[in-house]
Design a protein around this motif. Structure first.
Motif, short mmCIF file in Angstrom:
data_model
loop_
_atom_site.label_atom_id
_atom_site.label_comp_id
_atom_site.label_asym_id
_atom_site.label_seq_id
_atom_site.Cartn_x
_atom_site.Cartn_y
_atom_site.Cartn_z
N GLU A 10 0.80 -1.22 0.00
CA GLU A 10 0.00 0.00 0.00
C GLU A 10 0.83 1.28 0.00
OE1 GLU A 10 -3.27 0.04 -0.25
OE2 GLU A 10 -3.63 -2.09 0.05
N GLY A 11 0.28 2.34 -0.60
CA GLY A 11 0.81 3.68 -0.46
C GLY A 11 1.75 4.18 -1.55
N PHE A 12 2.07 3.38 -2.54
CA PHE A 12 3.00 3.79 -3.58
C PHE A 12 2.25 4.48 -4.72
CE2 PHE A 12 5.05 0.34 -1.32
CZ PHE A 12 6.31 0.87 -1.09
N SER A 13 2.78 5.64 -5.15
CA SER A 13 2.10 6.41 -6.20
C SER A 13 3.11 6.96 -7.21
CB SER A 13 1.28 7.54 -5.58
OG SER A 13 2.11 8.37 -4.79
N GLY A 14 4.00 6.10 -7.67
CA GLY A 14 4.97 6.48 -8.68
C GLY A 14 6.38 6.73 -8.15
N LYS A 32 3.67 1.85 -8.31
CA LYS A 32 2.36 2.44 -8.07
C LYS A 32 1.43 1.33 -7.61
CE LYS A 32 -1.16 5.34 -10.04
NZ LYS A 32 -1.63 6.11 -11.19
N THR A 33 0.81 1.53 -6.45
CA THR A 33 -0.09 0.52 -5.88
C THR A 33 -1.35 0.38 -6.73
OG1 THR A 33 0.70 0.95 -3.64
CG2 THR A 33 -1.44 -0.13 -3.84
N ARG A 34 -1.69 -0.86 -7.04
CA ARG A 34 -2.97 -1.17 -7.67
C ARG A 34 -3.98 -1.32 -6.54
NH1 ARG A 34 -0.76 -6.06 -11.06
NH2 ARG A 34 0.57 -6.04 -9.24
N ASN A 35 -4.83 -0.30 -6.39
CA ASN A 35 -5.73 -0.25 -5.24
C ASN A 35 -6.70 -1.42 -5.17
OD1 ASN A 35 -4.61 2.15 -4.25
ND2 ASN A 35 -5.85 3.36 -5.67
N GLN A 36 -7.05 -2.00 -6.31
CA GLN A 36 -7.98 -3.12 -6.31
C GLN A 36 -7.44 -4.32 -5.54
OE1 GLN A 36 -6.74 -1.61 -8.98
NE2 GLN A 36 -8.38 -0.94 -10.35
N ILE A 37 -6.12 -4.50 -5.57
CA ILE A 37 -5.53 -5.67 -4.90
C ILE A 37 -4.56 -5.30 -3.80
CG2 ILE A 37 -5.86 -7.19 -6.89
CD1 ILE A 37 -2.87 -6.82 -7.52
N ASN A 89 6.54 -14.99 7.98
CA ASN A 89 6.62 -16.32 7.36
C ASN A 89 5.26 -16.77 6.84
OD1 ASN A 89 5.38 -16.87 9.76
ND2 ASN A 89 6.81 -18.43 10.43
N GLU A 90 4.26 -15.87 6.92
CA GLU A 90 2.94 -16.20 6.37
C GLU A 90 2.95 -16.07 4.86
OE1 GLU A 90 -0.18 -12.78 6.56
OE2 GLU A 90 1.08 -12.56 8.34
N GLU A 91 2.12 -16.85 4.20
CA GLU A 91 2.00 -16.77 2.74
C GLU A 91 1.06 -15.63 2.41
OE1 GLU A 91 0.56 -19.48 -1.03
OE2 GLU A 91 1.06 -20.44 0.86
N LEU A 92 1.53 -14.65 1.66
CA LEU A 92 0.73 -13.48 1.31
C LEU A 92 0.00 -13.75 0.00
CD1 LEU A 92 3.36 -10.74 2.20
CD2 LEU A 92 1.50 -11.59 3.62
N ARG A 93 -1.28 -13.40 -0.03
CA ARG A 93 -2.10 -13.67 -1.23
C ARG A 93 -2.84 -12.40 -1.63
NH1 ARG A 93 -4.18 -19.68 -0.74
NH2 ARG A 93 -2.52 -20.48 0.57
N TYR A 94 -3.09 -12.29 -2.91
CA TYR A 94 -3.79 -11.15 -3.46
C TYR A 94 -4.87 -11.64 -4.41
CZ TYR A 94 0.43 -9.09 -1.64
OH TYR A 94 1.45 -8.74 -0.80
N LEU A 95 -5.95 -10.88 -4.50
CA LEU A 95 -7.05 -11.26 -5.41
C LEU A 95 -6.75 -10.81 -6.81
CD1 LEU A 95 -10.08 -10.39 -3.18
CD2 LEU A 95 -9.10 -12.63 -3.61
#
Length: 95
Positions: A10-14, A32-37, A89-95
């Motif tokens: 989160e939070g990146f804009s270029g 740049k963060t893709r806000n949808q995911i 160490n958790e597996e991070l997932r995105y939609l």
């Protein structure tokens, strides 16, 4: 050596982000963060336990994390012009 996944979230804009391992630059990207995911970029790098990963953005304080265990993931967020870096160490997932 083991793989560590860098998750720029989160939070990146270029902003141009520089990635260093033990003080040596290994890459530079404009993100740049893709806000949808909630994800700007993800990549995997090879490190050893005890290595130090540093994330820098020009004009802001850098953030460092020492690799405690590998394989793992590093969550990187930009909040109020501060980099927040956390190893998990958790597996991070995105939609």
């Amino acid at each position: 050596m083991a793989e560590v996944a860098l998750h720029f979230q989160e939070g990146f804009s270029g902003e141009t982000v520089q990635i260093l391992v033990n003080g040596e630059p290994i890459g530079e990207r404009s993100l740049k963060t893709r806000n949808q995911i909630g994800l700007a970029h993800m990549e995997t790098i090879e490190v050893s336990s005890g290595d130090q990963i540093e994330i820098k953005i020009a004009g802001l304080s850098g953030a460092k994390v020492k690799i405690v265990y590998a394989p793992s993931s590093i969550k990187i967020n930009l909040v109020d012009k501060k980099l927040i870096v956390e190893q998990t160490n958790e597996e991070l997932r995105y939609l």
